[in-house]
Design a protein around this motif. Structure first.
Motif, PDB file in Angstrom:
ATOM      1  N   TYR A   1       0.830  -1.203   0.000  1.00 21.29           N
ATOM      2  CA  TYR A   1       0.000   0.000   0.000  1.00 21.29           C
ATOM      3  C   TYR A   1       0.869   1.259   0.000  1.00 21.29           C
ATOM      4  N   GLU A   2       1.881   1.293   0.844  1.00 18.43           N
ATOM      5  CA  GLU A   2       2.747   2.471   0.933  1.00 18.43           C
ATOM      6  C   GLU A   2       3.507   2.691  -0.368  1.00 18.43           C
ATOM      7  N   ARG A   3       4.029   1.619  -0.948  1.00 17.66           N
ATOM      8  CA  ARG A   3       4.736   1.752  -2.231  1.00 17.66           C
ATOM      9  C   ARG A   3       3.792   2.232  -3.325  1.00 17.66           C
ATOM     10  N   GLY A   4       2.608   1.647  -3.366  1.00 20.63           N
ATOM     11  CA  GLY A   4       1.633   2.041  -4.376  1.00 20.63           C
ATOM     12  C   GLY A   4       1.207   3.481  -4.231  1.00 20.63           C
ATOM     13  N   ASN A   5       1.054   3.914  -2.986  1.00 25.60           N
ATOM     14  CA  ASN A   5       0.669   5.297  -2.727  1.00 25.60           C
ATOM     15  C   ASN A   5       1.739   6.265  -3.217  1.00 25.60           C
ATOM     16  N   GLU A   6       2.999   5.944  -2.956  1.00 21.85           N
ATOM     17  CA  GLU A   6       4.099   6.813  -3.371  1.00 21.85           C
ATOM     18  C   GLU A   6       4.212   6.865  -4.899  1.00 21.85           C
ATOM     19  N   ILE A   7       4.100   5.707  -5.535  1.00 24.18           N
ATOM     20  CA  ILE A   7       4.208   5.659  -6.997  1.00 24.18           C
ATOM     21  C   ILE A   7       3.061   6.420  -7.650  1.00 24.18           C
ATOM     22  N   GLU A   8       1.840   6.214  -7.148  1.00 24.50           N
ATOM     23  CA  GLU A   8       0.680   6.903  -7.717  1.00 24.50           C
ATOM     24  C   GLU A   8       0.777   8.404  -7.522  1.00 24.50           C
ATOM     25  N   ARG A   9       1.266   8.819  -6.359  1.00 30.07           N
ATOM     26  CA  ARG A   9       1.388  10.244  -6.073  1.00 30.07           C
ATOM     27  C   ARG A   9       2.416  10.900  -7.000  1.00 30.07           C
ATOM     28  N   GLU A  10       3.565  10.264  -7.181  1.00 30.21           N
ATOM     29  CA  GLU A  10       4.588  10.826  -8.060  1.00 30.21           C
ATOM     30  C   GLU A  10       4.098  10.893  -9.501  1.00 30.21           C
ATOM     31  N   ALA A  11       3.359   9.871  -9.939  1.00 32.47           N
ATOM     32  CA  ALA A  11       2.831   9.871 -11.298  1.00 32.47           C
ATOM     33  C   ALA A  11       1.821  10.989 -11.497  1.00 32.47           C
ATOM     34  N   LEU A  12       0.994  11.237 -10.496  1.00 36.80           N
ATOM     35  CA  LEU A  12      -0.004  12.293 -10.613  1.00 36.80           C
ATOM     36  C   LEU A  12       0.646  13.672 -10.558  1.00 36.80           C
ATOM     37  N   LEU A  13       1.672  13.821  -9.748  1.00 41.06           N
ATOM     38  CA  LEU A  13       2.399  15.091  -9.713  1.00 41.06           C
ATOM     39  C   LEU A  13       3.019  15.389 -11.080  1.00 41.06           C
ATOM     40  N   ALA A  14       3.473  14.344 -11.759  1.00 43.72           N
ATOM     41  CA  ALA A  14       4.063  14.538 -13.087  1.00 43.72           C
ATOM     42  C   ALA A  14       3.019  15.048 -14.075  1.00 43.72           C
ATOM     43  N   VAL A  15       1.794  14.536 -13.969  1.00 44.55           N
ATOM     44  CA  VAL A  15       0.726  15.031 -14.838  1.00 44.55           C
ATOM     45  C   VAL A  15       0.414  16.485 -14.501  1.00 44.55           C
ATOM     46  N   CYS A  16       0.303  16.785 -13.200  1.00 42.00           N
ATOM     47  CA  CYS A  16      -0.004  18.158 -12.767  1.00 42.00           C
ATOM     48  C   CYS A  16       1.064  19.136 -13.243  1.00 42.00           C
ATOM     49  N   ALA A  17       2.322  18.712 -13.224  1.00 41.50           N
ATOM     50  CA  ALA A  17       3.432  19.605 -13.533  1.00 41.50           C
ATOM     51  C   ALA A  17       3.714  19.718 -15.026  1.00 41.50           C
ATOM     52  N   PHE A  18       3.083  18.890 -15.840  1.00 37.84           N
ATOM     53  CA  PHE A  18       3.348  18.926 -17.283  1.00 37.84           C
ATOM     54  C   PHE A  18       2.944  20.284 -17.853  1.00 37.84           C
ATOM     55  N   ARG A  19       3.841  20.897 -18.625  1.00 37.23           N
ATOM     56  CA  ARG A  19       3.596  22.224 -19.191  1.00 37.23           C
ATOM     57  C   ARG A  19       2.997  22.093 -20.588  1.00 37.23           C
ATOM     58  N   CYS A  20       1.749  22.486 -20.693  1.00 39.80           N
ATOM     59  CA  CYS A  20       1.034  22.373 -21.962  1.00 39.80           C
ATOM     60  C   CYS A  20       1.534  23.430 -22.948  1.00 39.80           C
ATOM     61  N   SER A  21       1.653  23.017 -24.206  1.00 42.55           N
ATOM     62  CA  SER A  21       2.071  23.962 -25.242  1.00 42.55           C
ATOM     63  C   SER A  21       0.952  24.242 -26.240  1.00 42.55           C
ATOM     64  N   THR A  22      -0.154  23.517 -26.126  1.00 45.54           N
ATOM     65  CA  THR A  22      -1.297  23.748 -27.002  1.00 45.54           C
ATOM     66  C   THR A  22      -2.570  23.724 -26.179  1.00 45.54           C
ATOM     67  N   LEU A  23      -3.632  24.270 -26.763  1.00 44.99           N
ATOM     68  CA  LEU A  23      -4.930  24.243 -26.097  1.00 44.99           C
ATOM     69  C   LEU A  23      -5.425  22.821 -25.941  1.00 44.99           C
ATOM     70  N   ALA A  24      -5.114  21.969 -26.914  1.00 44.19           N
ATOM     71  CA  ALA A  24      -5.534  20.575 -26.825  1.00 44.19           C
ATOM     72  C   ALA A  24      -4.906  19.897 -25.607  1.00 44.19           C
ATOM     73  N   GLU A  25      -3.644  20.179 -25.363  1.00 46.86           N
ATOM     74  CA  GLU A  25      -2.982  19.602 -24.193  1.00 46.86           C
ATOM     75  C   GLU A  25      -3.609  20.123 -22.904  1.00 46.86           C
ATOM     76  N   ALA A  26      -3.860  21.430 -22.846  1.00 46.89           N
ATOM     77  CA  ALA A  26      -4.471  22.010 -21.654  1.00 46.89           C
ATOM     78  C   ALA A  26      -5.837  21.401 -21.408  1.00 46.89           C
ATOM     79  N   ARG A  27      -6.587  21.219 -22.473  1.00 46.82           N
ATOM     80  CA  ARG A  27      -7.929  20.655 -22.342  1.00 46.82           C
ATOM     81  C   ARG A  27      -7.862  19.207 -21.853  1.00 46.82           C
ATOM     82  N   THR A  28      -6.972  18.423 -22.440  1.00 44.70           N
ATOM     83  CA  THR A  28      -6.823  17.020 -22.040  1.00 44.70           C
ATOM     84  C   THR A  28      -6.370  16.898 -20.590  1.00 44.70           C
ATOM     85  N   LYS A  29      -5.391  17.694 -20.243  1.00 46.66           N
ATOM     86  CA  LYS A  29      -4.869  17.662 -18.871  1.00 46.66           C
ATOM     87  C   LYS A  29      -5.950  18.083 -17.874  1.00 46.66           C
TER      88      LYS A  29
END
Length: 223
Positions: free
Chosen positions: A165-193
């Motif tokens: 559970y702890e490992r899964g929580n850490e992995i899921e959190r880091e993966a979601l932070l990566a999505v949050c931090a992704f810098r969109c360069s198009t409106l399509a990316e912003a919309r998808t994100k």
């Protein structure tokens, strides 16, 4: 009465969260101009897989935890200065249980000091060392009980489920932070994100994700 800085910051954070959620919904509803990048799609897929694995780990932990509780009664240890009535549950974190035990002995030492004032001589000097020795004995008993409890949890599979559970929580959190931090360069990316994060509703209760999301639009390294 005017609010201090800490109160103002707290109110500001509480106000930002629903605003961010509304902004996500608004961006998600905007028409896309082009397809999102493969990198954003990859990050979303990685998080989706991590979330599925973490959800499964949560379910396994809940099932094993329920079975453990049904098979193993909640363990307790006695408070040696009150063996008849004083017992401490081992169902909490070790530090919390140790603090609870220490609090029991601290109260008894305070009582001894008050009572000893009514007696001649050095009553405190005789009684307090006895309490110190009894507390050390009680702590040893506590550590032994925790060691036995750890062995039972390992044998039952509960400890392994907790680590998963702890490992899964850490992995899921880091993966979601990566999505949050992704810098969109198009409106399509912003919309998808925005659509993906709005569906998760994560920004409404976790400020780390909110900070990463907002920083991805303003640029720079500081959240």
């Amino acid at each position: 009465m005017p609010m201090d800085r800490e109160q103002e910051n707290f109110v500001s954070r509480r106000n930002v969260l629903p605003i961010a959620a509304a902004a996500l919904a608004g961006v998600a509803a905007m028409p896309a101009a082009a397809a999102p990048s493969s990198r954003l799609a990859e990050l979303i897929n990685v998080h989706s897989a991590a979330k599925a694995a973490f959800d499964a780990a949560c379910e396994r932990l809940g099932t094993i935890d329920d079975a453990f509780d049904a098979a193993e009664p909640v363990k307790t240890i006695p408070v040696l200065i009150d063996e008849e009535h004083g017992r401490i549950l081992l169902s909490h974190r070790r530090d919390d249980v140790r603090a609870q035990l220490a609090s029991s002995y601290a109260r008894r030492r305070a009582e001894v000091i008050v009572v000893a004032r009514g007696f001649p001589g050095d009553a405190i000097g005789h009684l307090l060392p006895l309490l110190v020795a009894k507390e050390a004995e009680n702590l040893q008993l506590l550590e032994q009980a925790f060691s036995e409890e750890d062995a039972r949890r390992e044998a039952f599979g509960l400890a392994a489920a907790e680590r998963e559970y702890e490992r899964g929580n850490e992995i899921e959190r880091e993966a979601l932070l990566a999505v949050c931090a992704f810098r969109c360069s198009t409106l399509a990316e912003a919309r998808t994100k925005a659509a993906y994060l709005a569906e998760l509703e994560i920004l409404t209760y976790d400020e780390d994700f909110l900070a990463a999301f907002l920083q991805s639009f303003v640029g720079g390294d500081d959240a």
